[in-house]
Design a protein around this motif. Structure first.
Motif, PDB file in Angstrom:
ATOM      1  N   TYR A  60      20.851  17.031 -26.790  1.00  0.00           N
ATOM      2  CA  TYR A  60      19.594  17.686 -26.461  1.00  0.00           C
ATOM      3  C   TYR A  60      19.303  17.544 -24.975  1.00  0.00           C
ATOM      4  O   TYR A  60      19.371  16.442 -24.429  1.00  0.00           O
ATOM      5  N   ASP A  61      18.968  18.657 -24.370  1.00  0.00           N
ATOM      6  CA  ASP A  61      18.488  18.640 -22.992  1.00  0.00           C
ATOM      7  C   ASP A  61      17.071  18.065 -23.030  1.00  0.00           C
ATOM      8  O   ASP A  61      16.176  18.642 -23.658  1.00  0.00           O
ATOM      9  N   ASP A  98      19.984  14.695 -19.285  1.00  0.00           N
ATOM     10  CA  ASP A  98      19.657  15.642 -18.232  1.00  0.00           C
ATOM     11  C   ASP A  98      20.998  16.188 -17.769  1.00  0.00           C
ATOM     12  O   ASP A  98      21.797  15.442 -17.194  1.00  0.00           O
ATOM     13  N   HIS A 124      14.701  17.938 -20.938  1.00  0.00           N
ATOM     14  CA  HIS A 124      13.633  18.778 -20.378  1.00  0.00           C
ATOM     15  C   HIS A 124      13.297  19.964 -21.274  1.00  0.00           C
ATOM     16  O   HIS A 124      12.145  20.403 -21.307  1.00  0.00           O
ATOM     17  N   LYS A 125      14.281  20.457 -22.020  1.00  0.00           N
ATOM     18  CA  LYS A 125      14.052  21.610 -22.893  1.00  0.00           C
ATOM     19  C   LYS A 125      13.599  21.198 -24.293  1.00  0.00           C
ATOM     20  O   LYS A 125      13.221  22.056 -25.084  1.00  0.00           O
ATOM     21  N   ASN A 126      13.668  19.914 -24.598  1.00  0.00           N
ATOM     22  CA  ASN A 126      13.318  19.419 -25.937  1.00  0.00           C
ATOM     23  C   ASN A 126      12.299  18.295 -25.849  1.00  0.00           C
ATOM     24  O   ASN A 126      12.448  17.256 -26.487  1.00  0.00           O
ATOM     25  N   GLN A 127      11.260  18.524 -25.068  1.00  0.00           N
ATOM     26  CA  GLN A 127      10.236  17.499 -24.847  1.00  0.00           C
ATOM     27  C   GLN A 127       9.529  17.082 -26.135  1.00  0.00           C
ATOM     28  O   GLN A 127       9.232  15.910 -26.325  1.00  0.00           O
TER      29      GLN A 127
END
Length: 143
Positions: free
Chosen positions: A59-60, A30, A62-65
């Motif tokens: 990898y973020d 995060d 939240h953007k790569n759930q």
């Protein structure tokens, strides 16, 4: 300020001479979380010591759930180690790899690179014959 001092960098560089095959480190983080930022800094320094064999993908969370779900990541920061074929080794480190956990990270990277397990043959045979998946978690707390 970096995580590693010059002596640590030299020691790790010597240890990494034993690396044989590439190791891919995936970091789910995060970007707004302090522990994630520290973990990213640590891993960036470690990878910079042997850029031909150590690869970091960030990898973020939240953007790569979808990717996080594929790897079973539900906490940040989480490190995933993949081998020379980019196959998931099943090794996960949750939280910041500092203190004793840093040594574990370095040992894991070395083991993945040379394709070694420190388990005895008896233990490996036992694991191969398990009928169901087993989740093994080791929790460490600072004292």
């Amino acid at each position: 300020m970096g995580f590693l001092n010059e002596r640590d960098r030299q020691t790790l560089a010597e240890m990494f001479r034993d690396l044989k095959f590439p190791v891919h480190v995936d970091l789910f983080l995060d970007p707004d979380q302090e522990w994630s930022q520290h973990t990213h800094g640590i891993l960036s320094e470690v990878v910079s010591l042997m850029p031909d064999l150590l690869h970091l993908e960030v990898y973020d969370f939240h953007k790569n759930q979808l990717l996080a779900a594929l790897y079973g990541v539900d906490h940040v920061p989480t490190l995933i180690l993949r081998d020379k074929n980019e196959d998931d080794t099943g090794i996960r480190i949750l939280g910041i790899p500092s203190g004793y956990e840093f040594a574990v990270l370095i040992e894991d990277i070395l083991d993945v690179s040379v394709g070694r397990s420190r388990l005895s043959e008896k233990t490996m045979n036992y694991i191969r014959n398990l009928e169901h998946d087993v989740l093994l978690q080791v929790f460490v707390t600072p004292t």
